[in-house]
Design an enzyme around this catalytic site. Structure first.
Site, PDB file in Angstrom:
ATOM      1  N   SER A 343      32.184 -22.254 -16.552  1.00 53.66           N
ATOM      2  CA  SER A 343      30.976 -23.042 -16.291  1.00 53.66           C
ATOM      3  C   SER A 343      29.920 -22.247 -15.514  1.00 53.66           C
ATOM      4  CB  SER A 343      31.369 -24.328 -15.561  1.00 53.66           C
ATOM      5  OG  SER A 343      30.304 -25.236 -15.504  1.00 53.66           O
ATOM      6  N   LYS A 368      33.191 -22.444 -21.102  1.00 57.21           N
ATOM      7  CA  LYS A 368      32.645 -23.807 -20.980  1.00 57.21           C
ATOM      8  C   LYS A 368      31.124 -23.709 -21.073  1.00 57.21           C
ATOM      9  CE  LYS A 368      32.359 -27.916 -18.033  1.00 57.21           C
ATOM     10  NZ  LYS A 368      30.907 -27.923 -17.851  1.00 57.21           N
ATOM     11  N   GLN A 372      26.734 -31.225 -17.841  1.00 56.89           N
ATOM     12  CA  GLN A 372      26.994 -32.633 -17.588  1.00 56.89           C
ATOM     13  C   GLN A 372      25.941 -33.218 -16.635  1.00 56.89           C
ATOM     14  OE1 GLN A 372      29.757 -30.378 -17.780  1.00 56.89           O
ATOM     15  NE2 GLN A 372      29.911 -31.244 -19.819  1.00 56.89           N
TER      16      GLN A 372
END
Length: 512
Positions: A343, A368, A372
Site C-alpha cells: 500500500s 496493493k 480506500q
C-alpha cells in the site's frame, strides 16, 4: 408574408357578404354572344381563427408529451433503484415483523450494509462498527494495544500482510503471509477482518493464542500483547559505515512525516551523507503520509502517484511544498522492500524508483494498488470501501503484482522456517516435525546437531548449550517455553547480523 397579409382581408370579406358579391360581379369580364354565364374567381384557401388556435394547442400538446418522455427517461434509473430498494425494504419489514424472535432494527440495518460490502468480494471494503471504528482510529493515529500485525481476509483464514517492526507479533516470530487459522481456539474461517482484529487486540500484558499455518506447517503460538507504536521512524548510523544512515519506517501514520524529518536531521548531525530507507514489513497506512514523505525525496513537480476513479481522468499528485513544507533529502538513497511492503509503502517505493531513479533492493512487494475511503454512517459506525486505484508515476498498476526490485536480495533460509509451537515440551525420545524444526534452527545457528526428527542425545547436548548461553536457570536439555524464547532471541540476533538485504543496500548506496 402573403398569408399574414391576406388573412384579415379574407375575414372582412366573409363578414360582408353583399360587398363580396358586388365586388365579384364588377370584376368579371363582359359577356359574349357565346356565353351568358359569369366567370367566377378561383377560391383561395386561407387560415381561420380555429386553425390558428388549433395549431397552437397541438404544438403545446406535442411539447408536453416530449417533456414527459424526457423526464421519464431521466427518472428511470431512480425508479429502478426504488424498485430494488423496495425488495430490500420488503425483506427488512418481513424479518422484523415475522421472525420468531425479536430482532433489533440496528442489527438488521448493520447486517444489510455489511452484506452489501461483502458482496464486492474486496477484502479492503468493509463495514466498521463502533469498536472497529475506534480500532481504525487508533491505528492511523500511531499507537494501540495489541500484537501489531497488519492482516486481511484470506480464503478460510486471516492472512498476515506484515508484522509491524518491533511489535509483539514480530518478536514472536510471525511473518508476512502467515495464515491465522484460530484465535484462542476459535476458527477464523467465518470472521471478517475487523472481527478478527477485535479478538486479537487486548490489554497490554495479556496473551492471545494463535494457530498459524505457514506453508505446509501448522503451529500454535501465544503472543503477549503490548503497546504498539506503529508510527515510529527509527534511525541509526550503519555499524559498518558511519556515513550511512539506516532509517526504518514501520508504517505511514499521521505523525510519520514529522518523525522522518526529525530522524534525517539527527543523522545528518551525526555525520550521515547517504541513507538506506527500510520499508520491509511496512503494511502501509495513510496516503497523505506517503505523499508527504515521498515528496521529500523528489524535485518539485515530479510525479509521486496517480489516482484513477471509476470514471474520468487520473488525478496526478506531484511533489511540492504543500506536501513536504520545503524539506528535501538530496543525499544518495536506496530503498529496501519485501513481500511485506504494501500500500503506502509501495507508493513511496514506486515514487522514488520511477521519478527519482532510486534503486529498490530486496524482493517483490505485496501488490496493493487500491485506495480506500472512510465514510461515517452515523455516530458509532463507518464504511470503508475502495473508491479508486492508484497508479505509479509511469501509469503502471501494481495491484496483485507488486514492485520488482532493481537488486534482488533476500533473508537467510533461517528466517523462512516455521515456528515451534509454544506450550509444548520436547525432550529425549520426542519424535515429530516439531523436533525436526528445532534441530533445523539449531543447525542453522551453528550448533552440532543432525536433523533426524528424533530428540536424541546430540539434540539434548545442543539444547543444553543454548540454555547455558542464555544463562537460564534450568540447563537440563529439555525444550520448553523459556528455552523457546531463548532460541528465538538468538535467531533474531542472527538475522540482524546476516541481513543480506541490508548488506546489499549499503553496498548499493555506497556506489551512488
Amino acid at each position: 408574408m402573403a398569408d399574414k397579409q391576406n388573412t384579415p382581408q379574407s375575414e372582412d370579406q366573409v363578414e360582408s357578404g353583399q360587398d363580396l358579391k358586388a365586388t365579384t360581379t364588377e370584376g368579371v369580364e363582359p359577356t359574349t354572344s357565346h356565353s351568358s354565364k359569369k366567370r367566377r374567381r378561383p377560391r383561395v384557401k386561407r387560415f381561420t381563427r380555429f386553425t390558428y388556435w388549433f395549431s397552437i394547442l397541438v404544438a403545446l400538446a406535442v411539447g408536453m408529451i416530449a417533456g414527459v418522455l424526457i423526464v421519464m427517461h431521466q427518472i428511470q434509473p431512480t425508479l429502478r433503484l426504488n424498485n430494488e430498494l423496495n425488495e430490500v425494504l420488503g425483506v427488512y419489514q418481513t424479518v422484523k415483523t415475522n421472525y420468531y424472535q425479536k430482532v433489533s432494527q440496528k442489527q438488521l440495518v448493520n447486517g444489510a450494509v455489511e452484506g452489501m460490502l461483502n458482496s464486492l468480494d474486496d477484502p479492503f471494503s468493509q463495514y466498521l462498527d463502533v469498536d472497529q471504528t475506534s480500532s481504525l482510529n487508533d491505528s492511523t493515529s500511531g499507537s494501540f494495544e495489541g500484537i501489531g500485525a497488519e492482516v486481511q481476509k484470506s480464503e478460510q483464514a486471516i492472512k498476515i500482510v506484515s508484522p509491524i517492526k518491533g511489535s509483539p507479533a514480530e518478536k514472536a516470530g510471525l511473518k508476512a503471509n502467515d495464515l491465522i487459522m484460530k484465535i484462542n481456539g476459535k476458527s477464523t474461517a467465518n470472521l471478517s477482518v475487523d472481527q478478527a482484529v477485535s479478538k486479537i487486540r487486548g490489554t497490554k500484558g495479556t496473551k492471545v493464542t494463535l494457530e498459524i499455518k505457514r506453508g505446509a506447517a501448522t503451529f500454535t503460538i501465544k503472543v503477549k500483547r503490548g503497546k504498539v507504536d506503529q508510527a515510529s521512524v527509527t534511525g541509526q548510523l550503519a555499524p559498518s559505515d558511519k556515513t550511512i544512515g539506516q532509517i526504518q519506517i514501520s508504517t505511514f501514520a499521521e505523525n510519520t512525516a514529522s518523525g522522518m524529518k526529525k530522524t534525517i536531521k539527527q543523522l545528518r548531525q551525526e555525520g550521515a551523507t547517504r541513507f538506506v530507507i527500510d520499508v520491509r514489513g511496512n503494511p502501509g497506512g495513510l496516503m497523505n503520509s506517503a505523499l508527504a514523505i515521498s515528496s521529500m525525496f523528489l524535485k518539485n513537480g515530479q510525479i509521486i502517484m496517480q489516482v484513477k476513479a471509476r470514471t474520468g481522468k487520473a488525478e496526478v499528485y506531484k511533489a511540492g511544498k504543500s506536501y513536504d513544507d520545503g524539506f528535501k533529502v538530496t543525499e544518495p538513497v536506496v530503498v529496501l522492500a519485501d513481500s511485506g511492503s504494501a500500500s503506502a509503502a509501495e507508493i513511496f517505493s514506486a515514487a522514488l524508483q520511477q521519478s527519482a531513479h532510486v534503486k529498490i533492493v530486496g524482493t517483490q512487494t505485496y501488490g496493493k494498488g487500491t485506495v480506500q475511503t472512510v465514510i461515517p454512517l452515523n455516530n458509532d459506525s463507518e464504511m470503508k470501501f475502495t473508491t479508486a486505484k492508484w497508479l505509479t508515476p509511469n501509469g503502471s498498476w501494481i495491484n496483485k503484482k507488486g514492485i520488482t526490485p532493481d537488486i534482488k536480495a533476500d533473508y537467510p533460509e533461517l528466517a523462512k522456517l516455521g515456528l515451534i509451537s509454544s506450550g509444548k515440551t520436547l525432550k529425549l525420545g520426542s519424535v515429530g516435525n516439531q523436533v525436526e524444526l528445532l534441530q533445523t534452527n539449531l543447525k542453522n545457528l551453528g550448533y552440532s546437531v543432525k536433523v533426524t526428527s528424533i530428540y536424541d542425545d546430540q539434540t539434548v547436548a545442543a539444547v543444553k548449550q543454548l540454555q547455558a548461553k542464555a544463562k537460564l536457570a534450568k540447563q537440563d536439555g529439555v525444550f520448553e517455553d523459556t528455552t523457546r524464547t531463548a532460541l528465538y532471541t538468538e535467531v533474531a540476533t542472527y538475522l540482524i547480523n546476516h541481513d543480506n538485504t541490508m548488506i546489499a543496500g549499503i553496498k548499493a548506496v555506497t556506489a551512488e
